[in-house]
Design an enzyme around this catalytic site. Structure first.
Site, PDB file in Angstrom:
ATOM      1  N   ASP A 141       4.636  15.023 -27.991  1.00 17.98           N
ATOM      2  CA  ASP A 141       5.756  15.460 -26.730  1.00 17.98           C
ATOM      3  C   ASP A 141       6.671  16.462 -25.900  1.00 17.98           C
ATOM      4  OD1 ASP A 141       6.809  14.659 -24.056  1.00 17.98           O
ATOM      5  OD2 ASP A 141       8.068  13.352 -24.561  1.00 17.98           O
ATOM      6  N   ASN A 182       6.987  17.627 -23.176  1.00 18.44           N
ATOM      7  CA  ASN A 182       8.355  17.973 -21.857  1.00 18.44           C
ATOM      8  C   ASN A 182       9.011  16.535 -21.252  1.00 18.44           C
ATOM      9  OD1 ASN A 182       6.088  16.158 -21.260  1.00 18.44           O
ATOM     10  ND2 ASN A 182       5.101  16.032 -18.901  1.00 18.44           N
ATOM     11  N   ASP A 189       8.531  13.347 -21.705  1.00 15.23           N
ATOM     12  CA  ASP A 189       9.184  12.587 -20.980  1.00 15.23           C
ATOM     13  C   ASP A 189       8.233  10.890 -21.863  1.00 15.23           C
ATOM     14  OD1 ASP A 189       6.005  12.880 -21.602  1.00 15.23           O
ATOM     15  OD2 ASP A 189       4.915  12.928 -19.136  1.00 15.23           O
ATOM     16  N   ASP A 242       0.510  14.942 -25.327  1.00 14.75           N
ATOM     17  CA  ASP A 242       0.340  15.525 -23.863  1.00 14.75           C
ATOM     18  C   ASP A 242      -0.802  16.229 -24.548  1.00 14.75           C
ATOM     19  OD1 ASP A 242       2.664  17.382 -24.536  1.00 14.75           O
ATOM     20  OD2 ASP A 242       3.201  16.196 -23.059  1.00 14.75           O
ATOM     21  N   ASP A 296     -13.237  12.342 -24.878  1.00 15.87           N
ATOM     22  CA  ASP A 296     -14.357  10.544 -26.075  1.00 15.87           C
ATOM     23  C   ASP A 296     -14.953  10.490 -24.029  1.00 15.87           C
ATOM     24  OD1 ASP A 296     -14.836   7.905 -26.143  1.00 15.87           O
ATOM     25  OD2 ASP A 296     -12.599   8.280 -27.096  1.00 15.87           O
ATOM     26  N   ASP A 324     -18.289   6.092 -25.596  1.00 16.07           N
ATOM     27  CA  ASP A 324     -17.620   4.464 -25.589  1.00 16.07           C
ATOM     28  C   ASP A 324     -18.547   3.117 -25.009  1.00 16.07           C
ATOM     29  OD1 ASP A 324     -14.764   2.679 -25.524  1.00 16.07           O
ATOM     30  OD2 ASP A 324     -15.758   2.831 -23.569  1.00 16.07           O
TER      31      ASP A 324
HETATM   32  C1  NOJ Z   1     -13.199   0.557 -27.342  1.00 20.78           C
HETATM   33  C2  NOJ Z   1     -12.209   1.844 -26.876  1.00 20.78           C
HETATM   34  O1  NOJ Z   1     -12.223   1.740 -28.657  1.00 20.78           O
HETATM   35  C3  NOJ Z   1     -11.201   1.124 -26.683  1.00 20.78           C
HETATM   36  O2  NOJ Z   1      -9.629   1.376 -27.217  1.00 20.78           O
HETATM   37  C4  NOJ Z   1     -11.418   0.460 -25.475  1.00 20.78           C
HETATM   38  O3  NOJ Z   1     -10.030  -0.415 -25.220  1.00 20.78           O
HETATM   39  C5  NOJ Z   1     -12.973  -0.253 -24.985  1.00 20.78           C
HETATM   40  N1  NOJ Z   1     -14.006   0.177 -25.388  1.00 20.78           N
HETATM   41  C6  NOJ Z   1     -13.299  -0.193 -23.491  1.00 20.78           C
HETATM   42  O4  NOJ Z   1     -13.490   0.924 -23.435  1.00 20.78           O
HETATM   43 CA    CA Z   2       5.080  14.627 -22.191  1.00 17.23          CA
END
Ligand code: NOJ
Ligand code: CA
Length: 527
Positions: free
Chosen positions: A22, A24, A26, A30, A99, A205
């Site tokens: 982190d 900043n 908070d 980041d 991701d 994902d």
């Molecule tokens: C798989 C991801 O690794 C997980 O963290 C997420 O909650 C679910 N897919 C839904 O996107």
């Molecule tokens: Ca931060």
């Protein structure tokens, strides 16, 4: 390695951005924090860094509920911060992997807001809407994946337009309709946007969920409480069209020679199914089998034998021992975590390291009042918070992660378990990771050689060779809490120990080698 792509020989490190560093004050990590810590990752020796989602999000699933795919959430910074991250990564020869969450958006994404506004909105068909059954029930028996509501329906009722929408994960994550070509184009545009900005590919994902059965047939039910819905699903997931969608994504990647696709496909898949995903479709299909295997030599060897032979040299194997959804491998014990690291970093395939596992960060028992993850995903009733706590950088306040109390509590033992302490201890788990990564870099056999198990070892030991040309590496791992004597006379070559799990052993291998409890060694042929 000549003619190999970086991800075929390299090591990939996963960062959960809320918890890395982190800058900043908070209490939340980041992008600037990641940029500052890239020197550490270059020192560790990894090649690629996969960052969990940092796009604009309601944070109801901490980034896996996207509101804008093409911008950085203000919590994490700005697009300019991303550009600086790429610049620094390029200067250190580190690749940045993003991701991509293509199966669903947030319910607050403008696309879904439009889609739910009326039945004849042009974006209606971007999501999956169905009428209720005549008795008001959901259109079929598909379930959602959130274990807290595991037996719950995947369908959510929308009062305004009086239809159900599909949400395979949480209700706040409506599934996109991938059968609509406009959806495909929109997500492919997202891919291009980030590749052009310097990303080197995507972890994707829930990729096996993209296409659904066009007839929305019911899944088979079972009265067996152990019945695994996902493993048995025939209609909700894994439809053949999904692979075509992925191939179309890959076409975009052709313009970006360093870019790769890593798919989150089911944990339950057979080696053959993983092969089907990794040959001609994804570059890498995550292999989660180590996470789900008993931590025992026989079970692990038979899994590796089967998986390695099935993927063969047509696809790229991979090994994962931890991630943001699963308990950390330290759960097996410190010596065992060393053994696991040695295994993952010496098998044939791309190894993944989850941030903090390299220093042995613990699974933190997060008190109920500090719980963040809305999903109770484990049978144990715990949430995924336990493996998502802030990175422990040093023994200062808040483990050097932040200047204020962070979003999740810091692990109790941070004054001993932290990067600085581990860098000052030549025998630490961190130094073991670094030594194994360095050895891998120097060894064609470890980077891309064949895998061949060695027979005749005690049943608690797993030993294998990695061979490339005239280079040969021997790895011997003791998966028991007892000493084991391993007869290596059949190895009929001389090997020299390069790395041992406790980093306290070097020299020529003896024909009968004694291994300490949970000890492993990597030895290189010298003659
Ligand atoms: C798989 C991801 O690794 C997980 O963290 C997420 O909650 C679910 N897919 C839904 O996107
Ligand atoms: Ca931060």
């Amino acid at each position: 390695m000549q003619n190999s792509k970086w991800w075929q020989t390299g090591v990939i490190y996963q960062i959960y951005p809320r918890s890395y560093y982190d800058t900043n004050g908070d209490g939340i990590g980041d992008l600037r924090g990641i940029t500052e810590k890239l020197d550490y990752l270059a020192w560790l020796g990894v090649d690629g860094v996969w960052i969990s989602p940092f796009f604009v999000s309601l944070m109801e699933d901490f980034g896996y509920d996207v509101v804008d795919y093409c911008d950085v959430d203000p919590i994490f910074g700005t697009l300019e911060d991303f550009d600086r991250l790429i610049e620094k990564a390029n200067s250190l020869d580190l690749k940045i992997i993003l991701d991509l969450v293509p199966n669903h958006t947030s319910h607050e994404h403008p696309w879904f807001k439009e889609s739910r506004s009326s039945r004849d909105n042009p974006k209606r068909d971007w999501y999956i809407w169905r009428d209720a059954k005549p008795n008001g029930d959901p259109p079929n028996n598909w379930r959602n994946m959130t274990t807290g509501t595991k037996d719950g329906s995947a369908w959510e009722w929308d009062e305004t337009t009086e239809q159900y929408y599909l949400a395979s994960f949480a209700a706040i994550q409506p599934d996109l309709n991938w059968r609509n070509p406009d959806v495909q184009t929109a997500i492919n545009d997202v891919i291009r946007f980030w590749l052009e900005r310097g990303a080197s590919g995507f972890r994707i994902d829930m990729i096996d969920f993209l296409a659904k059965d066009p007839q929305f047939r019911d899944e088979e039910t079972s009265s067996d409480p152990k019945h695994d819905y996902v493993a048995n699903a025939k209609y909700h997931i894994n439809q053949p069209e999904t692979k075509a969608y992925v191939r179309a994504m890959k076409e975009i990647l052709m313009d970006f020679p360093n870019a790769l696709t890593i798919g989150e496909v089911g944990y339950h898949l057979s080696s053959q199914q993983l092969r089907d995903w990794s040959v001609g479709v994804l570059d890498i299909a995550f292999n989660f089998k180590l996470i789900h295997s008993p931590f025992e030599a026989v079970a692990i060897r038979s899994m590796v034998d089967d998986y390695d032979a099935t993927i063969d040299t047509d696809g790229q194997p991979s090994y994962v021992i931890g991630n943001h959804d699963m308990p950390r491998p330290i759960k097996y014990g410190e010596r065992q975590a060393r053994l696991a690291a040695m295994l993952v970093l010496t098998l044939r395939g791309t190894p993944f390291i989850y941030y903090g596992d390299e220093i042995g960060m613990e699974n933190v028992d997060v008190p109920l009042e500090r719980r963040q993850d809305p999903h109770v995903v484990y049978e144990t009733g715990k949430t995924r918070d336990e493996c998502r706590t802030p990175m422990q950088w040093n023994s200062e306040d808040f483990a050097g992660f932040s200047s204020v109390e962070p979003w999740l509590p810091i692990g109790e033992h941070y004054s001993a378990i932290n990067v600085e302490a581990a860098q000052n201890d030549p025998y630490s788990l961190l130094m073991l990771h670094r030594a194994l990564i360095q050895l891998r870099k120097e060894s064609h056999a470890l980077q891309s050689g064949d895998y061949k198990p060695m027979d005749g070892t005690p049943s608690d030991c797993f030993a294998f060779y990695r061979t490339a040309g005239n280079q040969k590496v021997l790895v011997v791992l003791n998966f028991s809490g007892e000493k084991q004597s391993v007869d290596l006379s059949l190895a009929d070559q001389n090997f020299e120990i390069k790395v041992s799990t406790q980093l306290n052993r070097k020299g020529q291998l003896e024909s009968v080698t004694e291994l300490q409890p949970y000890e492993g060694i990597v030895a290189v042929q010298i003659g």
